[in-house]
Write a protein that holds these residues in place. Structure first.
Motif, PDB file in Angstrom:
ATOM      1  N   PHE A  89      47.533  19.881  -3.288  1.00  0.00           N
ATOM      2  CA  PHE A  89      47.919  19.244  -2.163  1.00  0.00           C
ATOM      3  C   PHE A  89      49.764  19.185  -2.633  1.00  0.00           C
ATOM      4  N   PHE A  90      50.065  18.049  -3.322  1.00  0.00           N
ATOM      5  CA  PHE A  90      51.556  17.150  -3.668  1.00  0.00           C
ATOM      6  C   PHE A  90      52.248  18.179  -4.097  1.00  0.00           C
ATOM      7  N   GLY A  91      51.818  19.264  -4.649  1.00  0.00           N
ATOM      8  CA  GLY A  91      52.912  20.696  -5.190  1.00  0.00           C
ATOM      9  C   GLY A  91      53.364  21.709  -4.079  1.00  0.00           C
ATOM     10  N   VAL A  92      52.410  21.729  -2.636  1.00  0.00           N
ATOM     11  CA  VAL A  92      52.986  22.991  -1.927  1.00  0.00           C
ATOM     12  C   VAL A  92      53.262  21.561  -0.778  1.00  0.00           C
ATOM     13  N   LEU A  93      53.102  20.559  -0.661  1.00  0.00           N
ATOM     14  CA  LEU A  93      53.799  19.700   0.768  1.00  0.00           C
ATOM     15  C   LEU A  93      54.649  18.679   0.328  1.00  0.00           C
ATOM     16  N   ASP A  94      54.475  18.423  -0.963  1.00  0.00           N
ATOM     17  CA  ASP A  94      54.727  16.675  -1.522  1.00  0.00           C
ATOM     18  C   ASP A  94      53.590  15.397  -0.900  1.00  0.00           C
ATOM     19  N   VAL A  95      52.730  15.739  -0.591  1.00  0.00           N
ATOM     20  CA  VAL A  95      52.210  15.030   0.075  1.00  0.00           C
ATOM     21  C   VAL A  95      50.358  14.179  -0.899  1.00  0.00           C
ATOM     22  N   LEU A 140      53.351  15.465  11.639  1.00  0.00           N
ATOM     23  CA  LEU A 140      54.112  14.341  10.091  1.00  0.00           C
ATOM     24  C   LEU A 140      55.423  14.916   9.591  1.00  0.00           C
ATOM     25  N   ALA A 141      55.294  16.365   9.154  1.00  0.00           N
ATOM     26  CA  ALA A 141      55.778  16.660   8.623  1.00  0.00           C
ATOM     27  C   ALA A 141      57.937  16.273   8.829  1.00  0.00           C
ATOM     28  N   ARG A 142      57.833  15.574   9.506  1.00  0.00           N
ATOM     29  CA  ARG A 142      59.212  15.282   9.735  1.00  0.00           C
ATOM     30  C   ARG A 142      59.209  13.717   9.201  1.00  0.00           C
ATOM     31  N   SER A 143      58.305  13.064   9.152  1.00  0.00           N
ATOM     32  CA  SER A 143      58.121  11.734   9.566  1.00  0.00           C
ATOM     33  C   SER A 143      58.539  11.244   7.831  1.00  0.00           C
ATOM     34  N   SER A 144      58.150   9.144   8.106  1.00  0.00           N
ATOM     35  CA  SER A 144      58.245   8.838   7.214  1.00  0.00           C
ATOM     36  C   SER A 144      56.633   9.501   5.977  1.00  0.00           C
ATOM     37  N   PRO A 145      57.028   9.249   4.681  1.00  0.00           N
ATOM     38  CA  PRO A 145      55.684   9.828   3.797  1.00  0.00           C
ATOM     39  C   PRO A 145      54.537   8.549   4.164  1.00  0.00           C
ATOM     40  N   LEU A 146      55.700   7.483   4.988  1.00  0.00           N
ATOM     41  CA  LEU A 146      54.477   6.173   4.373  1.00  0.00           C
ATOM     42  C   LEU A 146      53.199   6.579   5.641  1.00  0.00           C
ATOM     43  N   MET A 147      53.835   7.560   6.967  1.00  0.00           N
ATOM     44  CA  MET A 147      53.461   8.053   7.984  1.00  0.00           C
ATOM     45  C   MET A 147      52.214   8.763   7.610  1.00  0.00           C
ATOM     46  N   THR A 148      52.756   9.609   7.322  1.00  0.00           N
ATOM     47  CA  THR A 148      51.043  10.575   6.523  1.00  0.00           C
ATOM     48  C   THR A 148      50.200   9.770   5.558  1.00  0.00           C
TER      49      THR A 148
END
Length: 307
Positions: free
Chosen positions: A31-37, A98-106
């Motif tokens: 997940f992190f590798g593909v979307l930085d999530v 939430l792709a354009r939101s803050s990482p905190l929101m995700t």
């Protein structure tokens, strides 16, 4: 038991725990590798996989076919399918909007989804808060090798876990979808310009990562003999820690991190007085040291490609 044999025994036990942790950690790193999530409901999907497998086995047992290898294989397949679809839905509901939101929101959205999954299991599964006995379908008995007690069921857990890892390696490195996942992980815009379908690739990533969590959940049930609706909290924290140790974004680092975390837990329990009470403390202390002195993880800097 002599100290060396005790250490070897605990290392073997840690290897089994490590296989389960590694499967969860690979999901985090995909997940992190593909979307930085950082997908913080992933631990609860691990729990959902265990309960889905348990439900399938209970249903098969009710019709008289729930005690063999075929039933266990069906439990794996159905559980992977269910958790894979839930993982895809989680991405569509909690990550993509939430792709354009803050990482905190995700982060908050995935944490909330984990709470929803836990409460859903608690509500819909009969007496959901109680630990549930998981049927033991693996071969019983064992033998001794160099002073180390080896049980057949433990070997089976290791074999299933390593087969899952090999399957992921083949998918990532030998299939068109795997090539698409690696391309998106490297540069999403360039991958799209080369004809990669971004949505389909992300869906596949979440399906694979969540399916691995289901495998880990069923293996956990087979190993401990029971499942619990809050098992995903610990599993998620350990899985993420293992991915961080190995290097977020690196599949092989996640595997190394998972195996290392499992062996840290068991060997510290054997070597430190009252170690079983502090095994998690020791393991997480090592995680903290990694985050301080090597934040990129064991393989984070060595890998040229992410995923």
């Amino acid at each position: 038991m002599p100290p060396l044999e005790l250490l070897l025994q605990q290392a073997f036990n840690g290897l089994m725990l490590g296989v389960m942790y590694a499967l969860i950690a690979v999901g985090f790193t995909l997940f992190f590798g593909v979307l930085d999530v950082i997908h913080f409901s992933h631990g609860d999907i691990f729990m959902l996989g265990a309960f889905a497998g348990l439900s399938v086995l209970a249903g098969l047992h009710a019709v008289g076919i729930g005690d063999g290898a075929v039933a266990l294989a069906l439990a794996f397949l159905v559980s992977i399918l269910i958790t894979g679809l839930v993982g895809v839905a989680a991405e569509r509901v909690c990550v993509k909007p939430l792709a354009r939101s803050s990482p905190l929101m995700t982060l908050l959205a995935t944490l909330s989804l984990g709470l929803v999954i836990r409460e859903s299991v608690l509500i819909f599964y009969p007496r959901g808060a109680d630990p549930k006995r998981f049927p033991q379908l693996l071969p019983q008995g064992g033998f001794e090798l160099g002073g180390v007690a080896v049980r057949y069921e433990n070997l089976a857990i290791l074999a299933i876990g390593f087969c899952a890892m090999v399957a992921v390696d083949l998918i990532i490195n030998r299939t068109r979808m795997g090539a698409a996942i690696r391309a998106v992980a490297q540069d999403p815009e360039a991958a799209q310009m080369m004809g990669v379908n971004l949505d389909r690739t992300v869906d596949a990533t979440f399906f694979i990562g969540s399916g691995l969590a289901a495998v880990a959940g069923i293996l956990s049930g087979l190993y401990y003999g029971e499942v619990h609706f809050i098992m995903g909290i610990t599993g998620g924290v350990i899985g993420f820690s293992a991915a961080a140790i190995g290097g977020l974004g690196n599949v092989y680092g996640a595997i190394v991190g998972g195996l290392l975390f499992g062996m840290l837990q068991t060997t510290s329990a054997a070597l430190i007085p009252r170690g079983s009470e502090f095994r998690d403390v020791v393991a997480f202390a090592v995680v903290m040291l990694f985050l301080i002195f090597r934040p990129s993880g064991i393989l984070g800097e060595k890998s040229v490609e992410r995923v």
